[in-house]
Design a protein around this motif. Structure first.
Motif, PDB file in Angstrom:
ATOM      1  N   ASN A  22      -3.970  -2.549 -88.373  1.00 24.52           N
ATOM      2  CA  ASN A  22      -5.356  -2.806 -88.773  1.00 24.52           C
ATOM      3  C   ASN A  22      -5.535  -4.125 -89.500  1.00 24.52           C
ATOM      4  O   ASN A  22      -6.623  -4.694 -89.492  1.00 24.52           O
ATOM      5  N   ASP A  23      -4.470  -4.602 -90.151  1.00 30.55           N
ATOM      6  CA  ASP A  23      -4.542  -5.879 -90.863  1.00 30.55           C
ATOM      7  C   ASP A  23      -3.131  -6.363 -91.115  1.00 30.55           C
ATOM      8  O   ASP A  23      -2.166  -5.568 -91.122  1.00 30.55           O
ATOM      9  N   ASN A  61      -7.191  -2.663 -94.938  1.00 25.78           N
ATOM     10  CA  ASN A  61      -7.244  -4.050 -95.422  1.00 25.78           C
ATOM     11  C   ASN A  61      -6.064  -4.355 -96.322  1.00 25.78           C
ATOM     12  O   ASN A  61      -5.633  -3.512 -97.112  1.00 25.78           O
ATOM     13  N   GLN A  82      -4.656  -7.751 -98.886  1.00 24.26           N
ATOM     14  CA  GLN A  82      -4.998  -9.067 -99.434  1.00 24.26           C
ATOM     15  C   GLN A  82      -4.128  -9.354-100.652  1.00 24.26           C
ATOM     16  O   GLN A  82      -4.094  -8.555-101.597  1.00 24.26           O
ATOM     17  N   GLU A 134     -13.360  -3.689 -96.749  1.00 17.81           N
ATOM     18  CA  GLU A 134     -13.189  -5.144 -96.841  1.00 17.81           C
ATOM     19  C   GLU A 134     -12.593  -5.524 -98.178  1.00 17.81           C
ATOM     20  O   GLU A 134     -12.940  -4.941 -99.218  1.00 17.81           O
ATOM     21  N   SER A 179     -17.810  -8.487 -88.531  1.00 17.24           N
ATOM     22  CA  SER A 179     -17.035  -9.585 -89.104  1.00 17.24           C
ATOM     23  C   SER A 179     -17.919 -10.809 -89.276  1.00 17.24           C
ATOM     24  O   SER A 179     -18.912 -10.975 -88.561  1.00 17.24           O
TER      25      SER A 179
END
Length: 586
Positions: free
Chosen positions: A12-13, A60, A62, A104, A196
């Motif tokens: 997914n990421d 997500n 990050q 997100e 997106s």
């Protein structure tokens, strides 16, 4: 672990740390592909007493500026420290009944995280002190609580994609724009469900939706359009606009052709409507609104077409009416009211289809001034800094000084007068563009289509903080630099809602933004954000034709193209291939 089998899962990421290791978010956990080529499942130490991470659907990933990995899952937000292999749950202010899915995680230039959720909107999280700040997104519409994309634009604003539309957001000002699909407007976003958002190196904004891909050019992001849809208080109830006024709360009062007064609240994106109602004395007289005037005494004067004047007490909303009564001395000259102004003595003047009146406050009556234009129509009236009153009849500009009782007349067909910051007088004519004027001698110089103005039928004039004039016309909007005598024109191709503007409908806000009304709603923009014309446009070759036939890509020695024309550095053609076409896009 079988590496091929391990990667046969949904990813997914993915992110990469500073040492080159890859982290993959999957449907059941986080996987690591290290620099030695080893693939493994992340097996962190879990902080006791917290929600367990293992088995989580990871949507997500990050890294923050401290090297901490943040993971958005179906169970909430987690942060992982690779240095001690510790995973901790980060508590967001969800209600007990709310879905805790994270959709997100965006790291901005200031090092804070924007965390979009499925059911609770958007939060700004500080990795330094773990503070959480909710982001208020207005208007709140169906499905806008699901935030799936965040990106920063060229003007410094953030673009926030939700299931219910797209927001433009400023940290200083909050929401500055909202975009949603409108079946009547082919230029609107293709679908409200935004998946997106990407801002490219040129500053263009690309929006991926369930209805396809959308491009919002940076030059078109300046003009914000507000349209009409009767029956929905997220819109105007009438599309043709004649007047603006802004109250102390920042609400925009809008005079329409047949929808009365629309009051727009920028905080909520909602409209309130004041309309004429039969047998209700405390309603406005007519739904065609031509002018507003703040009398600085807590009242708003409203000029209507065929309904005379309505005076609204802004505190109580009580409405008093002034109308023409045949044979009655002191009544309004005509019920067709076009404009108002206040002179240096704080007297109110009214332009009507029956001439010009002055309001006598002591007797609540009107004094008629037939010496100005008899009982004939005056379409606009405006004071200057010298105490003169300028007004436009159907075929004259009339300059009247009440103190000296002098009158000057100049043959002209006009719609407005504007005095700029240097006390120069500009007249908007309906057949010869704009004119620089003198109260003593009339027109000094005209600027029209030959000089670059969008159209000779000029309607309204405003001045920005850089001393440029903005002129609305019947075929677009013009920006004019009086010193350089240079025009730049804007149309619907540049993001305006419509090219056909309306007389009377122009206003500058206290913070320098401009409002212009048209036959299709109104536009709001900040002139300082209007970009200079972009001449640095990359050119891409798209096709090569010889004798009007596209040339295919081939591998042989005789092939003209060995690769795409867009990637070809040079061409060699035979002498008989002397008719060729190169197509390009820019």
């Amino acid at each position: 672990m079988d590496r091929n089998r391990a990667m046969d899962v949904s990813v997914n990421d993915l992110v990469q740390d500073e040492t080159g290791n890859f982290y993959f978010g999957t449907d059941f956990n986080i996987m690591i592909f290290d620099t030695l080529g080893n693939l493994s499942v992340l097996n962190p130490e879990q902080v006791s007493g917290q929600e367990k991470f293992e088995g989580s659907f990871v949507r997500n990933l990050q890294f923050d500026s401290h090297g901490i990995l943040w993971a958005g899952t179906n169970n909430g937000l987690y942060h992982y420290n690779p240095r001690n292999n510790q995973m901790a749950y980060f508590k967001l202010p969800f209600d007990s009944f709310q879905n805790k899915e994270i959709w997100e995680i965006y790291l901005d230039e200031e090092g804070v995280l924007w965390v979009g959720t499925y059911s609770a909107g958007l939060f700004i999280v500080s990795p330094d002190d773990h503070s959480v700040e909710p982001v208020t997104l207005e208007p709140r519409l169906n499905r806008t609580e699901t935030v799936r994309a965040v990106s920063k634009g060229v003007f410094g604003e953030y673009w926030i994609g939700t299931r219910g539309g797209l927001y433009a957001y400023s940290k200083a000002r909050g929401v500055t724009g909202f975009y949603k699909h409108d079946e009547r407007d082919p230029r609107s976003i293709s679908n409200n469900s935004v998946l997106s958002v990407l801002n490219d190196a040129r500053g263009e904004t690309w929006i991926g939706t369930r209805g396809g891909l959308n491009l919002l050019a940076k030059s078109k992001q300046v003009f914000h359009h507000f349209g009409a849809l009767p029956g929905d208080n997220n819109y105007l109830n009438s599309s043709i606009i004649y007047a603006f006024w802004i109250d102390d709360e920042g609400k925009i009062w809008i005079g329409t052709e047949d929808g009365g007064i629309n009051i727009f609240d920028p905080e909520t994106g909602k409209y309130e409507y004041l309309v004429a109602r039969e047998n209700q004395p405390n309603s406005i007289s007519q739904n065609c609104i031509k002018a507003f005037l703040d009398d600085k005494r807590g009242n708003l004067w409203v000029g209507t077409f065929l309904g005379g004047i309505d005076v609204i007490n802004l505190k109580t909303r009580e409405i008093n009416h002034f109308k023409h009564t045949p044979g009655k001395a002191g009544s309004l000259s005509d019920n067709r009211v076009w404009d108002f102004c206040i002179d240096r003595n704080n007297d109110i003047w009214v332009a009507t289809s029956g001439g010009v009146d002055r309001f006598i406050r002591q007797t609540n009556s009107f004094e008629h001034f037939p010496q100005l234009n008899g009982d004939n129509q005056v379409s606009w009236i405006e004071p200057d800094s010298k105490g003169n009153l300028w007004m436009g009849s159907l075929d004259e500009v009339i300059v009247y000084n009440p103190e000296l009782n002098t009158i000057s007349r100049f043959a002209e067909h006009t719609r407005a007068m504007f005095e700029d910051s240097r006390n120069r007088i500009w007249i908007a004519t309906i057949d010869n563009g704009i004119a620089l004027y003198s109260a003593e001698t009339g027109a000094l110089k005209y600027y029209n289509e030959k000089d670059g103005l969008a159209n000779n039928q000029a309607l309204c004039i405003l001045e920005d903080r850089s001393n440029n004039l903005w002129i609305s016309t019947t075929n677009g909007l013009s920006k004019f630099n009086p010193d350089e005598e240079f025009f730049r024109n804007f149309t619907s191709k540049d993001g305006l809602s419509n090219n056909q503007f309306c007389y009377g409908a122009a206003m500058k806000t206290s913070d320098g933004q401009m409002l212009f009304g048209s036959v299709a709603g109104f536009n709001l923009f900040n002139p300082a954000e209007v970009l200079n014309e972009d001449t640095d446009v990359p050119i891409v070759l798209t096709d090569l034709k010889i004798f009007n036939k596209s040339v295919p890509i081939g591998n042989g020695k005789k092939s003209v193209l060995q690769k795409s024309i867009s990637e070809t550095g040079h061409l060699v053609l035979n002498y008989d291939q002397n008719m060729f076409t190169v197509e390009f896009a820019a």
